[in-house]
Design a protein around this motif. Sequence first.
Motif, PDB file in Angstrom:
ATOM      1  N   UNK A   6      49.915  33.911  46.100  1.00  0.00           N
ATOM      2  CA  UNK A   6      50.515  34.905  45.429  1.00  0.00           C
ATOM      3  C   UNK A   6      49.625  34.716  43.868  1.00  0.00           C
ATOM      4  N   UNK A   7      48.970  35.592  43.340  1.00  0.00           N
ATOM      5  CA  UNK A   7      48.163  35.611  42.116  1.00  0.00           C
ATOM      6  C   UNK A   7      48.324  37.013  41.351  1.00  0.00           C
ATOM      7  N   UNK A   8      47.873  36.974  40.297  1.00  0.00           N
ATOM      8  CA  UNK A   8      47.949  38.243  39.615  1.00  0.00           C
ATOM      9  C   UNK A   8      46.380  38.948  39.594  1.00  0.00           C
ATOM     10  N   UNK A   9      45.493  38.143  40.340  1.00  0.00           N
ATOM     11  CA  UNK A   9      44.083  38.699  40.498  1.00  0.00           C
ATOM     12  C   UNK A   9      43.402  37.985  41.501  1.00  0.00           C
ATOM     13  N   UNK A  10      42.436  38.758  42.159  1.00  0.00           N
ATOM     14  CA  UNK A  10      41.728  37.931  43.137  1.00  0.00           C
ATOM     15  C   UNK A  10      40.330  39.079  43.227  1.00  0.00           C
ATOM     16  N   UNK A  11      39.413  38.355  43.614  1.00  0.00           N
ATOM     17  CA  UNK A  11      38.100  39.079  43.720  1.00  0.00           C
ATOM     18  C   UNK A  11      38.208  39.340  45.141  1.00  0.00           C
ATOM     19  N   UNK A  13      38.980  42.718  44.128  1.00  0.00           N
ATOM     20  CA  UNK A  13      40.037  43.602  43.830  1.00  0.00           C
ATOM     21  C   UNK A  13      40.193  43.698  42.300  1.00  0.00           C
ATOM     22  N   UNK A  14      40.521  42.644  41.781  1.00  0.00           N
ATOM     23  CA  UNK A  14      40.754  42.598  40.269  1.00  0.00           C
ATOM     24  C   UNK A  14      40.398  41.302  39.899  1.00  0.00           C
ATOM     25  N   UNK A  15      39.913  41.298  38.587  1.00  0.00           N
ATOM     26  CA  UNK A  15      39.202  39.883  38.382  1.00  0.00           C
ATOM     27  C   UNK A  15      39.211  40.036  36.527  1.00  0.00           C
ATOM     28  N   UNK A  16      39.634  39.045  35.805  1.00  0.00           N
ATOM     29  CA  UNK A  16      39.402  38.660  34.556  1.00  0.00           C
ATOM     30  C   UNK A  16      38.958  37.233  34.315  1.00  0.00           C
TER      31      UNK A  16
END
Length: 473
Positions: A6-11, A13-16
């Motif tokens: 569980x994470x707030x971002x993942x390549x 799809x979404x990455x910072x």
Amino acid sequence: MKILFAASEAVPYAASGGLADVVGSLPKAISDKGHDCRIVIPLYKSIKPELRDEMTFVTNITVDVSWRKQYCGIFTAERGGITYYFIDNEYYFARDGMYGFYDDCERFVFFDRAVLEMLRYIDFTPDIINCNDWQTALIPVYYNVYYKYQQGYSDIRNVFTIHNIEYQGKYGKEILGEVMGIPMYNANLLEYDGYINMMKGAIETSDRITTVSPSYAWEILDPWYAHGLDRILVTKQYKLRGILNGIDTSLYDPENDADTPMHFSAKSPGGKSECKKILCEELGLEQGDGPVIGIVTRFVNHKGIDLIRCVFEEMVHNGIRFAVLGSGEKIYEDFFREMAARYPNRVSVTLGFIPELSHRIYAGSDMFLMPSQSEPCGLAQMIAMRYGTVPIVRETGGLRDSVRDNGGDNGNGFTFKTYNAGDMLDAVNRACRDYGDKNEWKALVKRAMECDYSWSASADLYIETYNELISER
């Protein structure tokens, strides 16, 4: 073994930042070893349409956010052999950007509760939920308060990974009942130093705590690094473990990188000199035999930019050329702009982050400067070594665990200990001296390129940690 990340971002799809790289790579490495790994992230507006087209709608449910009941859509997609789940709520996630909103606490309270509710509606009951950073820190809290004794949930174990302890999810106490819906008799799980601290809640309730390097695991027991959480972490050392991150070796591959003009390897390094020549042409740097130092970073204090500022012109006068890529605080951006204007043939500065250019800087530079004040793991130094670019780093966190000073026979870079501009300059000067010895430098570059920082070894350590927890059930 079944693991849900569980994470707030993942390549992709979404990455910072680095979190997305880890969550996009580690589950694949674990899955390759015979385990069922899946990932859940929010369904952000910024996810590209072509990636959205691959998603399948699972169902929609309602999720409690304290006294509110909020819509939650669940979507799924498979990519690279990994199943992804996406938590949809347009009020919370259909925004320009992922973080920095006034209601970030409520947004990720919703997400954390939704992850646990989602398990009732998908064909997957994890043995382990691996949560990452403060945005998912309430999952182990909610699990212990509400779900632990419910049917289908009792055998789940929670792992919480700290990627950067500086960001903890700190809010006023009023948030406890109004947004989180945590009973007052459980307030002690989250209260810390007069605030509600989401990361503290995960430290209290997780079965294991991991960090992204062994050195960072003991550094965060020290007030200098812990940003206030050292007191609680000292009491939880028995469940704390540091595991060094890896890098995606298929994405960063000097033998097959589509973003570099020439390909090369440790056995056939000839293309690197051509990459350097083309990089200098692209960035307007003068050609020559002297070294090129690459800097790819965020311009913030803890990345050691102050040290670079102190001795930058001295390094330029010593014949070093710089290829700089990054963005951040205005004071640092203005400094690099001034240096580029003052030394146009020796200093190139590109503000922002251009992934394709970063690959060319890694491939075309001779050295990579990373004098961080603190660095939980750091990926850039590993990427640089993959491309035969020798790192110059301060001995902190993952930099200490991955870079060995060239003072010995097995060095793969140059290091310095104290957070001091003079010590950093000494490391740079030692690197330049060794650069002048072509045979020594060639051997050093070969040692750096032969280092294995793939995810395979890290995956084994995570699997070992998960197995320990399952055996304790």
